[in-house]
Design a protein around this motif. Sequence first.
Motif, PDB file in Angstrom:
ATOM      1  N   ASP A  20      61.911   0.231  27.168  1.00  0.00           N
ATOM      2  CA  ASP A  20      60.734  -0.214  27.904  1.00  0.00           C
ATOM      3  C   ASP A  20      59.734   0.940  27.954  1.00  0.00           C
ATOM      4  O   ASP A  20      60.052   2.011  28.466  1.00  0.00           O
ATOM      5  CB  ASP A  20      61.126  -0.624  29.326  1.00  0.00           C
ATOM      6  N   PRO A  21      58.514   0.748  27.435  1.00  0.00           N
ATOM      7  CA  PRO A  21      57.541   1.840  27.392  1.00  0.00           C
ATOM      8  C   PRO A  21      57.007   2.259  28.765  1.00  0.00           C
ATOM      9  O   PRO A  21      56.293   3.241  28.871  1.00  0.00           O
ATOM     10  CB  PRO A  21      56.421   1.280  26.509  1.00  0.00           C
ATOM     11  N   HIS A  22      57.343   1.524  29.818  1.00  0.00           N
ATOM     12  CA  HIS A  22      56.853   1.830  31.159  1.00  0.00           C
ATOM     13  C   HIS A  22      57.787   2.720  31.971  1.00  0.00           C
ATOM     14  O   HIS A  22      57.464   3.097  33.096  1.00  0.00           O
ATOM     15  CB  HIS A  22      56.591   0.532  31.928  1.00  0.00           C
ATOM     16  N   PHE A  23      58.951   3.045  31.445  1.00  0.00           N
ATOM     17  CA  PHE A  23      59.948   3.841  32.161  1.00  0.00           C
ATOM     18  C   PHE A  23      60.463   4.967  31.277  1.00  0.00           C
ATOM     19  O   PHE A  23      60.510   4.833  30.057  1.00  0.00           O
ATOM     20  CB  PHE A  23      61.143   2.978  32.576  1.00  0.00           C
ATOM     21  N   ILE A  38      55.972  15.333  30.657  1.00  0.00           N
ATOM     22  CA  ILE A  38      56.200  14.747  29.338  1.00  0.00           C
ATOM     23  C   ILE A  38      54.871  14.741  28.587  1.00  0.00           C
ATOM     24  O   ILE A  38      53.834  14.396  29.141  1.00  0.00           O
ATOM     25  CB  ILE A  38      56.788  13.321  29.435  1.00  0.00           C
ATOM     26  N   VAL A  39      54.915  15.172  27.358  1.00  0.00           N
ATOM     27  CA  VAL A  39      53.737  15.178  26.496  1.00  0.00           C
ATOM     28  C   VAL A  39      54.103  14.400  25.241  1.00  0.00           C
ATOM     29  O   VAL A  39      55.100  14.708  24.588  1.00  0.00           O
ATOM     30  CB  VAL A  39      53.326  16.620  26.122  1.00  0.00           C
ATOM     31  N   TYR A  40      53.311  13.385  24.931  1.00  0.00           N
ATOM     32  CA  TYR A  40      53.600  12.572  23.751  1.00  0.00           C
ATOM     33  C   TYR A  40      52.307  11.997  23.208  1.00  0.00           C
ATOM     34  O   TYR A  40      51.291  11.966  23.898  1.00  0.00           O
ATOM     35  CB  TYR A  40      54.591  11.446  24.082  1.00  0.00           C
ATOM     36  N   GLU A  41      52.328  11.559  21.980  1.00  0.00           N
ATOM     37  CA  GLU A  41      51.180  10.936  21.352  1.00  0.00           C
ATOM     38  C   GLU A  41      51.185   9.450  21.682  1.00  0.00           C
ATOM     39  O   GLU A  41      52.167   8.755  21.423  1.00  0.00           O
ATOM     40  CB  GLU A  41      51.263  11.134  19.838  1.00  0.00           C
ATOM     41  N   ALA A  42      50.093   8.978  22.263  1.00  0.00           N
ATOM     42  CA  ALA A  42      50.005   7.576  22.675  1.00  0.00           C
ATOM     43  C   ALA A  42      49.839   6.658  21.467  1.00  0.00           C
ATOM     44  O   ALA A  42      49.303   7.044  20.432  1.00  0.00           O
ATOM     45  CB  ALA A  42      48.833   7.380  23.623  1.00  0.00           C
ATOM     46  N   LYS A  43      50.291   5.440  21.632  1.00  0.00           N
ATOM     47  CA  LYS A  43      50.176   4.429  20.580  1.00  0.00           C
ATOM     48  C   LYS A  43      48.991   3.523  20.932  1.00  0.00           C
ATOM     49  O   LYS A  43      48.952   2.945  22.004  1.00  0.00           O
ATOM     50  CB  LYS A  43      51.474   3.619  20.537  1.00  0.00           C
ATOM     51  N   ASN A  44      48.007   3.442  20.048  1.00  0.00           N
ATOM     52  CA  ASN A  44      46.795   2.635  20.255  1.00  0.00           C
ATOM     53  C   ASN A  44      46.101   2.953  21.581  1.00  0.00           C
ATOM     54  O   ASN A  44      45.904   2.078  22.412  1.00  0.00           O
ATOM     55  CB  ASN A  44      47.130   1.138  20.198  1.00  0.00           C
ATOM     56  N   PRO A  45      45.704   4.218  21.815  1.00  0.00           N
ATOM     57  CA  PRO A  45      45.070   4.567  23.085  1.00  0.00           C
ATOM     58  C   PRO A  45      43.698   3.911  23.237  1.00  0.00           C
ATOM     59  O   PRO A  45      42.989   3.679  22.255  1.00  0.00           O
ATOM     60  CB  PRO A  45      44.946   6.086  23.015  1.00  0.00           C
TER      61      PRO A  45
END
Length: 77
Positions: A20-23, A38-45
Motif C-alpha cells: 500500500d503506497p500510503h503506509f 524517508i527520501v524517495y522519488e515520487a511516481k507521477n508527481p
Amino acid sequence: MIPRSQWSFAHFVEGKLVSDPHFIHLDGGFQPGKIYEIVYEAKNPVVVGVGLAAVRDFLSYLKYDPQAAAPVRRVYA
C-alpha cells in the motif's frame, strides 16, 4: 541508514502484509522516540504552487516595470 530491503510501502490487513503506497512498514517495527526520515522519488508527481508564483511575479512586474501594461503603486497578494 536503513537498507531498502528492510522497509516497504505496506501495512498489515487481517494479519497479512499488504502492499500500500500510503503506509510504510519497517521489519522489526519502529522504535518509539526515534525520528525516521524517508527520501524517495515520487511516481507521477503533481506540480503545485505555480499559480501563486505566477501571481507574485505578475504583480511585481506591474509594480516595478515603468513600461508595464497597467502600472500600479501598491500590490496586495
